[in-house]
Design a protein around this motif. Sequence first.
Motif, PDB file in Angstrom:
ATOM      1  N   SER A  59      15.758 -18.831   0.125  1.00 39.78           N
ATOM      2  CA  SER A  59      14.641 -18.084  -0.459  1.00 39.78           C
ATOM      3  C   SER A  59      14.614 -16.713   0.183  1.00 39.78           C
ATOM      4  N   SER A  60      14.271 -15.703  -0.571  1.00 42.60           N
ATOM      5  CA  SER A  60      14.239 -14.365   0.029  1.00 42.60           C
ATOM      6  C   SER A  60      13.080 -13.547  -0.525  1.00 42.60           C
ATOM      7  N   PHE A  61      12.503 -12.741   0.357  1.00 34.74           N
ATOM      8  CA  PHE A  61      11.384 -11.863   0.003  1.00 34.74           C
ATOM      9  C   PHE A  61      11.670 -10.498   0.594  1.00 34.74           C
ATOM     10  N   GLY A  62      11.278  -9.461  -0.107  1.00 41.02           N
ATOM     11  CA  GLY A  62      11.464  -8.127   0.459  1.00 41.02           C
ATOM     12  C   GLY A  62      11.090  -7.087  -0.575  1.00 41.02           C
ATOM     13  N   SER A  63      10.867  -5.862  -0.116  1.00 41.99           N
ATOM     14  CA  SER A  63      10.484  -4.802  -1.051  1.00 41.99           C
ATOM     15  C   SER A  63      10.657  -3.453  -0.378  1.00 41.99           C
ATOM     16  N   LEU A  64      10.501  -2.422  -1.183  1.00 40.69           N
ATOM     17  CA  LEU A  64      10.423  -1.063  -0.650  1.00 40.69           C
ATOM     18  C   LEU A  64       8.933  -0.786  -0.461  1.00 40.69           C
ATOM     19  N   MET A  65       8.475  -0.852   0.779  1.00 45.96           N
ATOM     20  CA  MET A  65       7.033  -0.710   1.012  1.00 45.96           C
ATOM     21  C   MET A  65       6.617   0.727   1.276  1.00 45.96           C
ATOM     22  N   HIS A  66       7.453   1.450   2.041  1.00 42.17           N
ATOM     23  CA  HIS A  66       6.932   2.704   2.573  1.00 42.17           C
ATOM     24  C   HIS A  66       7.530   3.988   1.993  1.00 42.17           C
ATOM     25  N   TRP A  67       8.850   4.070   1.852  1.00 42.63           N
ATOM     26  CA  TRP A  67       9.456   5.338   1.405  1.00 42.63           C
ATOM     27  C   TRP A  67       9.298   5.473  -0.107  1.00 42.63           C
ATOM     28  N   ARG A  68       8.066   5.653  -0.521  1.00 44.79           N
ATOM     29  CA  ARG A  68       7.709   5.741  -1.934  1.00 44.79           C
ATOM     30  C   ARG A  68       6.894   7.006  -2.156  1.00 44.79           C
ATOM     31  N   PRO A  69       6.956   7.591  -3.366  1.00 42.33           N
ATOM     32  CA  PRO A  69       6.262   8.860  -3.631  1.00 42.33           C
ATOM     33  C   PRO A  69       4.764   8.807  -3.292  1.00 42.33           C
ATOM     34  N   GLU A  70       4.127   7.641  -3.535  1.00 41.35           N
ATOM     35  CA  GLU A  70       2.672   7.581  -3.293  1.00 41.35           C
ATOM     36  C   GLU A  70       2.313   7.673  -1.811  1.00 41.35           C
ATOM     37  N   ASN A  71       3.300   7.510  -0.936  1.00 48.20           N
ATOM     38  CA  ASN A  71       3.027   7.618   0.503  1.00 48.20           C
ATOM     39  C   ASN A  71       3.349   8.995   1.068  1.00 48.20           C
ATOM     40  N   LYS A  72       3.743   9.912   0.192  1.00 47.09           N
ATOM     41  CA  LYS A  72       4.091  11.266   0.653  1.00 47.09           C
ATOM     42  C   LYS A  72       2.840  11.927   1.236  1.00 47.09           C
ATOM     43  N   PRO A  73       2.935  12.462   2.449  1.00 51.82           N
ATOM     44  CA  PRO A  73       1.742  13.085   3.044  1.00 51.82           C
ATOM     45  C   PRO A  73       1.257  14.272   2.198  1.00 51.82           C
ATOM     46  N   LYS A  74      -0.043  14.481   2.238  1.00 46.86           N
ATOM     47  CA  LYS A  74      -0.640  15.589   1.482  1.00 46.86           C
ATOM     48  C   LYS A  74      -0.018  16.911   1.943  1.00 46.86           C
ATOM     49  N   GLY A  75       0.423  17.720   0.992  1.00 48.28           N
ATOM     50  CA  GLY A  75       0.964  19.044   1.344  1.00 48.28           C
ATOM     51  C   GLY A  75       2.446  19.040   1.650  1.00 48.28           C
ATOM     52  N   ALA A  76       3.088  17.843   1.664  1.00 48.76           N
ATOM     53  CA  ALA A  76       4.522  17.789   1.987  1.00 48.76           C
ATOM     54  C   ALA A  76       5.346  18.343   0.829  1.00 48.76           C
ATOM     55  N   ALA A  77       6.492  18.955   1.186  1.00 44.38           N
ATOM     56  CA  ALA A  77       7.394  19.492   0.163  1.00 44.38           C
ATOM     57  C   ALA A  77       8.500  18.474  -0.121  1.00 44.38           C
ATOM     58  N   ASP A  78       9.324  18.752  -1.152  1.00 45.99           N
ATOM     59  CA  ASP A  78      10.395  17.817  -1.493  1.00 45.99           C
ATOM     60  C   ASP A  78      11.594  17.924  -0.559  1.00 45.99           C
ATOM     61  N   ARG A  79      11.693  19.051   0.173  1.00 46.65           N
ATOM     62  CA  ARG A  79      12.750  19.166   1.179  1.00 46.65           C
ATOM     63  C   ARG A  79      12.103  19.533   2.508  1.00 46.65           C
ATOM     64  N   CYS A  80      12.655  19.004   3.613  1.00 45.13           N
ATOM     65  CA  CYS A  80      12.039  19.241   4.924  1.00 45.13           C
ATOM     66  C   CYS A  80      11.989  20.735   5.253  1.00 45.13           C
ATOM     67  N   MET A  81      12.997  21.492   4.792  1.00 44.44           N
ATOM     68  CA  MET A  81      13.030  22.925   5.124  1.00 44.44           C
ATOM     69  C   MET A  81      11.827  23.671   4.527  1.00 44.44           C
ATOM     70  N   ASN A  82      11.239  23.116   3.467  1.00 44.10           N
ATOM     71  CA  ASN A  82      10.089  23.774   2.827  1.00 44.10           C
ATOM     72  C   ASN A  82       8.758  23.141   3.223  1.00 44.10           C
ATOM     73  N   CYS A  83       8.805  22.173   4.105  1.00 50.56           N
ATOM     74  CA  CYS A  83       7.590  21.427   4.443  1.00 50.56           C
ATOM     75  C   CYS A  83       6.783  22.187   5.501  1.00 50.56           C
ATOM     76  N   PRO A  84       5.457  22.279   5.358  1.00 53.10           N
ATOM     77  CA  PRO A  84       4.659  22.981   6.378  1.00 53.10           C
ATOM     78  C   PRO A  84       4.838  22.332   7.749  1.00 53.10           C
ATOM     79  N   GLU A  85       4.879  23.158   8.768  1.00 53.67           N
ATOM     80  CA  GLU A  85       5.061  22.688  10.143  1.00 53.67           C
ATOM     81  C   GLU A  85       4.023  21.605  10.489  1.00 53.67           C
ATOM     82  N   SER A  86       2.772  21.825  10.005  1.00 50.15           N
ATOM     83  CA  SER A  86       1.685  20.886  10.342  1.00 50.15           C
ATOM     84  C   SER A  86       1.968  19.491   9.786  1.00 50.15           C
ATOM     85  N   VAL A  87       2.711  19.402   8.677  1.00 48.50           N
ATOM     86  CA  VAL A  87       3.048  18.088   8.106  1.00 48.50           C
ATOM     87  C   VAL A  87       4.289  17.536   8.810  1.00 48.50           C
TER      88      VAL A  87
END
Length: 402
Positions: free
Chosen positions: A201-229
Amino acid sequence: MDRPVKAIILGYGIRGRAYAAYAKTHPEDFEIAGLADPVAEFPADADFPTWKRWEDAIDSGSGADAVIVALPDRLHHAACIKALEKGYHVLLEKPIGCTWQECVDIAEAQRRTKRLVLTGYVLRYAPFYKKLREVIASGVVGELTSVHHLAAISYGKASHAYCRGNWSVEAKGTGMLVNKCTHDFDLIEWWTKGRKCTKISSFGSLMHWRPENKPKGAADRCMNCPESVRENCAFDAYKIYYDRRDLRYHFADESDEAILKMIETSPYGRCVYACGNDSVDHQTVLMEYEGGLTIILEMESYSQQRNRVTHFYGTRGEIIADERRIEILPFLGDSTTITPAQTGHHGGGDREIMTEFVKLVRTASPDRFPAILDAALESHRIAFLAEESRYTGKTVVDGKLN
Ligand SMILES: NC(=O)c1ccc[n+]([C@@H]2O[C@H](COP(=O)([O-])OP(=O)(O)OC[C@H]3O[C@@H](n4cnc5c(N)ncnc54)[C@H](O)[C@@H]3O)[C@@H](O)[C@H]2O)c1
């Protein structure tokens, strides 16, 4: 054969380079007959042919004895079968195939051509795991009743491979369990030799690296992401690849300049919450074996450490192994700790598998070849059945969904 075994290496990425290194350290045993890769930079001192396409390498009539398939997963099936049909022995990186049917096709091709297919299960050859198997087989802890096995990938390596990288989208190759844990199922097959797994039997999922968990204000690439994020993000590509240095080996050029450029331009500079990934980030597999032995395998992305920790429970004691130490805790008598010597990548497994491959090509009788592949196929059978259980939510009994 008293000359070096000659092999063409298909795919000159991390694995291709790891196998190629053996030619430098063991020139009396192994020689590179050619390299194929569409984009990699080949060694400047190469005194062998190179190709862009793996098909051309196999068709070249290079006089090689063997082919090493270190290509992306989705090319293993075609490359391995073509190499076998051209008469080459094959060292095939895991996974053997992206589906169970692809694995079966390769087994059929092996039977037809009577050539060797050795799977890249480097851990089987690592001194640590050889010692661990010896301890289990000695019976010092009696009969095993259960095993808890943790494959901790670490948040850095998991974000690299299964969120931003090659194995982030299941349809492009294999999911994380088949890609990563066929190693673990292979070890389990080795530890439980002769016993059949009857229920999964197996259980598992993608829990965290999902668009809905993206921090507020984060950009799509790290180079464009605000320092505070970025400063509050453990998966920030600058932290993973620039500040820490342990994952730089994934890139042919490890210089600071090249790493910064890679973060700005490659998929590895993307925000982990905007990668279009669907691979799971954690998964559990529960298995029951003939005679009642039960095994739990836990695959985890969000760990600090990157290692495997296994706890064996037996009728006469316990063994705890963590890839550095083997603690043997018998109920009667003294406890002991063994620390096997380990040098080289995968605890020496990369080197030792090449030693084994050369030995098999030089001396093994073709009668042994089917069993060598069959042992490796068992790990894939279990992994694909576990995936079936995860997709359907049902227990697989005796190889069938219940
Ligand atoms: N045994 C292990 O422990 C282990 C560890 C990591 C990866 N692997 C397996 O090894 C394989 C390679 O992984 P990697 O980490 O080296 O990946 P990688 O991306 O570093 O290397 C793959 C290489 O194949 C090349 N390639 C792509 N298409 C090609 C083509 N048509 N012809 C020739 N070359 C082509 C790419 O340019 C790249 O250089 C994968 O199947 C992976 O699952 C095994």
